[in-house]
Design a protein around this motif. Structure first.
Motif, PDB file in Angstrom:
ATOM      1  N   ASP A   1       0.785  -1.315   0.176  1.00 35.75           N
ATOM      2  CA  ASP A   1      -0.048   0.019   0.088  1.00 35.75           C
ATOM      3  C   ASP A   1       0.864   1.321   0.110  1.00 35.75           C
ATOM      4  O   ASP A   1       2.281   1.180  -0.032  1.00 35.75           O
ATOM      5  CB  ASP A   1      -0.956   0.070   1.254  1.00 35.75           C
ATOM      6  N   GLU A   2       0.354   2.526   0.076  1.00 33.01           N
ATOM      7  CA  GLU A   2       0.931   3.637   0.048  1.00 33.01           C
ATOM      8  C   GLU A   2       1.975   3.997   1.197  1.00 33.01           C
ATOM      9  O   GLU A   2       3.181   4.212   1.084  1.00 33.01           O
ATOM     10  CB  GLU A   2       0.163   4.961   0.268  1.00 33.01           C
ATOM     11  N   ALA A   3       1.647   3.210   2.360  1.00 29.37           N
ATOM     12  CA  ALA A   3       2.529   3.549   3.501  1.00 29.37           C
ATOM     13  C   ALA A   3       3.629   2.767   3.101  1.00 29.37           C
ATOM     14  O   ALA A   3       4.713   3.175   3.672  1.00 29.37           O
ATOM     15  CB  ALA A   3       1.692   2.951   4.853  1.00 29.37           C
ATOM     16  N   ALA A   4       3.334   1.495   2.662  1.00 29.66           N
ATOM     17  CA  ALA A   4       4.682   0.601   2.400  1.00 29.66           C
ATOM     18  C   ALA A   4       5.669   1.302   1.149  1.00 29.66           C
ATOM     19  O   ALA A   4       7.082   1.341   1.667  1.00 29.66           O
ATOM     20  CB  ALA A   4       4.403  -0.748   1.900  1.00 29.66           C
TER      21      ALA A   4
ATOM     22  N   SER B   1       5.879   4.414   0.840  1.00 30.13           N
ATOM     23  CA  SER B   1       6.348   5.634   1.325  1.00 30.13           C
ATOM     24  C   SER B   1       7.715   5.391   2.157  1.00 30.13           C
ATOM     25  O   SER B   1       8.526   5.850   2.440  1.00 30.13           O
ATOM     26  CB  SER B   1       5.286   6.447   2.120  1.00 30.13           C
ATOM     27  N   ALA B   2       7.619   4.275   2.711  1.00 36.10           N
ATOM     28  CA  ALA B   2       8.704   3.904   3.703  1.00 36.10           C
ATOM     29  C   ALA B   2      10.059   3.489   2.823  1.00 36.10           C
ATOM     30  O   ALA B   2      11.079   3.726   3.231  1.00 36.10           O
ATOM     31  CB  ALA B   2       8.271   2.452   4.468  1.00 36.10           C
TER      32      ALA B   2
ATOM     33  N   GLN C   1       9.139  11.283   2.159  1.00 35.97           N
ATOM     34  CA  GLN C   1       8.227  10.697   3.289  1.00 35.97           C
ATOM     35  C   GLN C   1       7.529  11.802   3.865  1.00 35.97           C
ATOM     36  O   GLN C   1       6.319  11.369   4.336  1.00 35.97           O
ATOM     37  CB  GLN C   1       9.095   9.853   4.244  1.00 35.97           C
ATOM     38  N   ARG C   2       7.950  12.882   4.081  1.00 38.34           N
ATOM     39  CA  ARG C   2       7.425  14.071   4.869  1.00 38.34           C
ATOM     40  C   ARG C   2       6.378  14.662   4.044  1.00 38.34           C
ATOM     41  O   ARG C   2       5.759  15.582   4.585  1.00 38.34           O
ATOM     42  CB  ARG C   2       8.456  14.886   5.652  1.00 38.34           C
TER      43      ARG C   2
ATOM     44  N   ARG D   1       3.339  16.141   1.716  1.00 37.15           N
ATOM     45  CA  ARG D   1       2.013  15.833   1.372  1.00 37.15           C
ATOM     46  C   ARG D   1       1.835  16.320  -0.276  1.00 37.15           C
ATOM     47  O   ARG D   1       2.358  17.328  -0.461  1.00 37.15           O
ATOM     48  CB  ARG D   1       0.818  16.511   2.124  1.00 37.15           C
TER      49      ARG D   1
END
Length: 371
Positions: free
Chosen positions: A2-5, A7-8, A15-16, A18
């Motif tokens: 997903d997006e979070a993965a 992003s990591a 990462q910071r 928007r």
């Protein structure tokens, strides 16, 4: 994943981040409201000149050929127009691209970027995407003539040993406020030459106040100065994405290392050159906008609303309470403003100055909402 993965996996600056918020889904709104009055994006309601239109259309015939990667003809025209050398100019896919590239080229981890509290949102994006630390200087307080505008003294005080870039806008978006040429000269004189000062003049063609001037006049005295301009506003070419910066040749040479090949398309190059030559159209737009800007500001103040001084093609309007219901009411009536909550101004809306007919429709809808 997903997006979070994902992003990591990105670099820390990304990462910071928007994503840039473009506002409402205008395509859907146009379908729902035929004749939608779009006053949220500071577009030129009068459109481009006939010469720019014709040049863009003619350029479509050679759309199968890559455009001039250096934009030579337009750069030479801009150089003659501004009285600078062609190697002081760099073209961009709108000035947005150039503002981001400046951060990419000169900022980074361990360095700082200084901008005003209510400066254009892209300045923060440029700093954060490069992994630099954004330092926001407080804006001028209420009670000042240019309240919420750039406080040059506060900006100078925010500059430290790790500062590499300072972003200024004159006039400023989203406040519409401005500072004079004398103040800018003093500000530049007080900074070390290793601090690059970027003056964003996206709205300068709308200016009717003589004291503002252009930062371009200061380039010979300050090699750390960068000036950005756009064809999106007064020239009416927002859809073609064309901007440029003017700076010392050495700085431009460094920026060229990052510029994407063919970053400006053929129709934009052709339309830009024609638009630059059509000074009569720009003067018409400037005067028509100034007349409507004053009339709209007077009408809003007559409704006891707070209106910031402006030398742009928009007004920052303070409703003295949460402006979200006002925005929603306007949109429901086919009028699109720009909410300012993302700038820390939740009681405000930014209203583009439209044609007389558009402004009347806005005021009629506003009266219904406020009734």
């Amino acid at each position: 994943m997903d997006e979070a993965a994902f992003s990591a996996l990105a670099q820390p600056g990304v990462q910071r981040l928007r994503a840039y918020d473009p506002g409402l889904d205008l395509v859907a709104l146009r379908q729902a409201h035929p004749g939608l009055v779009e006053l949220g994006s500071n577009e030129n309601c009068y459109g481009p000149s006939a010469a720019a239109r014709a040049a863009a259309v003619a350029a479509i015939d050679t759309a199968f050929v890559y455009p001039d990667p250096l934009g030579g003809a337009l750069r030479r025209a801009l150089a003659a127009h501004h009285g600078v050398a062609a190697n002081q100019l760099m073209l961009g896919n709108g000035s947005h691209e150039l503002l981001m590239m400046l951060g990419q080229a000169f900022a980074g981890p361990g360095l700082e970027v200084v901008a005003s509290q209510y400066g254009f949102a892209v300045y923060a994006l440029a700093a954060q995407s490069a992994g630099a630390t954004l330092v926001q200087a407080p804006a001028l307080p209420d009670g000042q003539a240019m309240a919420r505008g750039h406080d040059l003294a506060a900006l100078a005080a925010a500059v430290g040993p790790r500062t590499r870039l300072v972003y200024l806008a004159n006039p400023n978006n989203p406040t519409g406020t401005w500072f004079g040429a004398g103040g800018l000269r003093a500000f530049l004189a007080g900074l070390p030459p290793t601090v690059l000062v970027v003056v964003d003049e996206a709205y300068l063609e709308y200016v009717t106040e003589p004291a503002i001037g252009s930062a371009l006049e200061l380039l010979p005295a300050f090699p750390n100065l960068v000036v950005t301009r756009t064809f999106s506003k007064a020239h009416g070419l927002a859809g073609l994405r064309l901007g440029y910066l003017v700076a010392a040749p050495g700085l431009v040479a460094v920026m060229e290392r990052l510029r994407e090949s063919f970053n400006v398309n053929g129709p934009a190059l052709a339309a830009g050159e024609a638009a630059l030559a059509d000074s009569a159209h720009v003067e018409f737009v400037r005067q028509a906008n100034a007349d409507e800007r004053q009339a709209l500001a007077d009408a809003l103040r007559a409704r006891e609303l707070g209106v910031s001084p402006s030398q742009t093609n928009f007004l920052l309007v303070d409703f003295g309470r949460d402006a979200a219901p006002v925005e929603q009411g306007l949109v429901a009536r086919g009028v699109v403003p720009r909410p300012m909550g993302g700038y820390g101004l939740p009681t405000c809306l930014r209203i583009t100055v439209g044609t007389r007919g558009q402004n009347r429709r806005f005021l009629q809808a506003l009266d219904e909402v406020l009734a």
